[in-house]
Design an enzyme around this catalytic site. Structure first.
Site, PDB file in Angstrom:
ATOM      1  N   SER A  20       0.937  -1.321   0.093  1.00 29.26           N
ATOM      2  CA  SER A  20      -0.023  -0.024  -0.049  1.00 29.26           C
ATOM      3  C   SER A  20       0.853   1.321  -0.033  1.00 29.26           C
ATOM      4  O   SER A  20       1.956   1.319   0.695  1.00 29.26           O
ATOM      5  CB  SER A  20      -0.792  -0.008   1.166  1.00 29.26           C
ATOM      6  OG  SER A  20      -1.611   1.193   1.320  1.00 29.26           O
ATOM      7  N   CYS A 128      -2.067   4.442  11.756  1.00 25.95           N
ATOM      8  CA  CYS A 128      -2.377   5.825  11.892  1.00 25.95           C
ATOM      9  C   CYS A 128      -2.408   6.319  13.381  1.00 25.95           C
ATOM     10  O   CYS A 128      -2.615   5.431  14.239  1.00 25.95           O
ATOM     11  CB  CYS A 128      -3.859   5.635  11.339  1.00 25.95           C
ATOM     12  SG  CYS A 128      -3.924   5.290   9.787  1.00 25.95           S
TER      13      CYS A 128
END
Length: 300
Positions: A20, A128
């Protein structure tokens, strides 16, 4: 010769996929790479709303790799569904959507939106920062890992891959927490936190001060963590971190990875993924390996 692998009931024609954030959502590489040759395309992180990302400069080259602090810039789920899924559906490859968020609710919103879309697996980026918990990443606290995994699984229609952060004391603790929360697959490693200083400007090379380090230099760390996690849980593992050649990929497979993701190598060799898939096939042929699963976790 069988190169097929299975991730939580989803069959891939071979174990090679993109990492990703290094491949966009496929279109950027379409003229260089035959996406039909890949086991899966893993998209760039997708959030519930558009994210502008971090201020520039946000990439710096370092010995054996790169630092990035892109900040998960993305156009949001609406654009992704309208533009990127139809593009990827043209190809005979699995679609894995990387999901990011700043709160649990952010992740759930994207997961719910994707429940009716023709995508095969969801990869949840828990590196995150969790804004509700003072900015510590979801993936750095085992209780948070278990809780967000459980919540995502409640809403997900597709199998869930939890992507683990290496910036922890004990990676197996995080892996077990994700397993306890109901994860179907684990992927690791995400980037290592690093820094570079520009001595001529006497300031940080990237505006964010720190960034995620990736590339060949992180491979020994990534390989060790994949080996540890594969031995600590019963889930399939996707290995990544510095994979640039078929030999690198085979090391991860022998350490216990069911599949592998190729990231930074795409930037300097757009055909890296296809070359790695072909190299694995050549190795199997040369060594009379009939089924790739014979190699998975063969080093104990």
């Amino acid at each position: 010769m069988n190169t097929r692998v299975n991730l939580a009931g989803v069959e891939l024609k071979n174990p090679v996929m993109t990492a990703s954030g290094t491949f966009g959502s496929g279109a950027e590489y379409g003229e260089f790479v035959d996406l039909n040759r890949l086991g899966a395309v893993v998209t760039k992180g997708v959030a519930s709303v558009p994210w502008p990302g971090n201020p520039t400069p946000r990439i710096a080259e370092v010995y054996g790799g790169m630092l990035n602090a892109i900040g998960l810039q993305n156009p949001g789920i609406d654009v992704f569904v309208r533009r990127d899924i139809p593009y990827l559906k043209q190809f005979d490859t699995r679609i894995i959507v990387n999901v990011c968020g700043r709160t649990t609710e952010d992740y759930v919103a994207v997961v719910e939106r994707l429940s009716q879309e023709p995508v095969d697996l969801l990869e949840i980026n828990i590196s995150c920062p969790n804004v509700k918990e003072g900015g510590i990443a979801f993936g750095q606290d085992p209780r948070a890992v278990e809780a967000i995994t459980r919540e995502v699984k409640r809403h997900a229609k597709q199998p869930v891959i939890m992507k683990l952060s290496p910036n922890v004391t004990d990676i197996t603790e995080m892996a077990r927490a994700a397993e306890a929360g109901g994860a179907d697959v684990l992927s690791l490693i995400n980037t290592l936190t690093g820094m570079k200083i520009d001595i001529h400007r006497r300031t940080f090379a990237i505006a964010n001060k720190t960034g995620g380090m990736s590339g060949p230099a992180v491979k020994p760390v990534a390989l060790r963590m994949v080996y540890q996690v594969a031995g600590a849980v019963k889930l399939p593992v996707i290995g990544m971190g510095g994979i640039a050649t078929a030999e690198d990929a085979l090391e991860f497979i022998m350490a216990g990875a069911t599949a592998v993701s190729v990231g930074t190598a795409n930037f300097y060799n757009p055909r890296a993924t296809v070359e790695i898939a072909e190299g694995i096939e050549a190795y199997m042929k040369d060594n009379q390996v009939e089924d790739l699963r014979e190699l998975t976790g063969c080093v104990k």
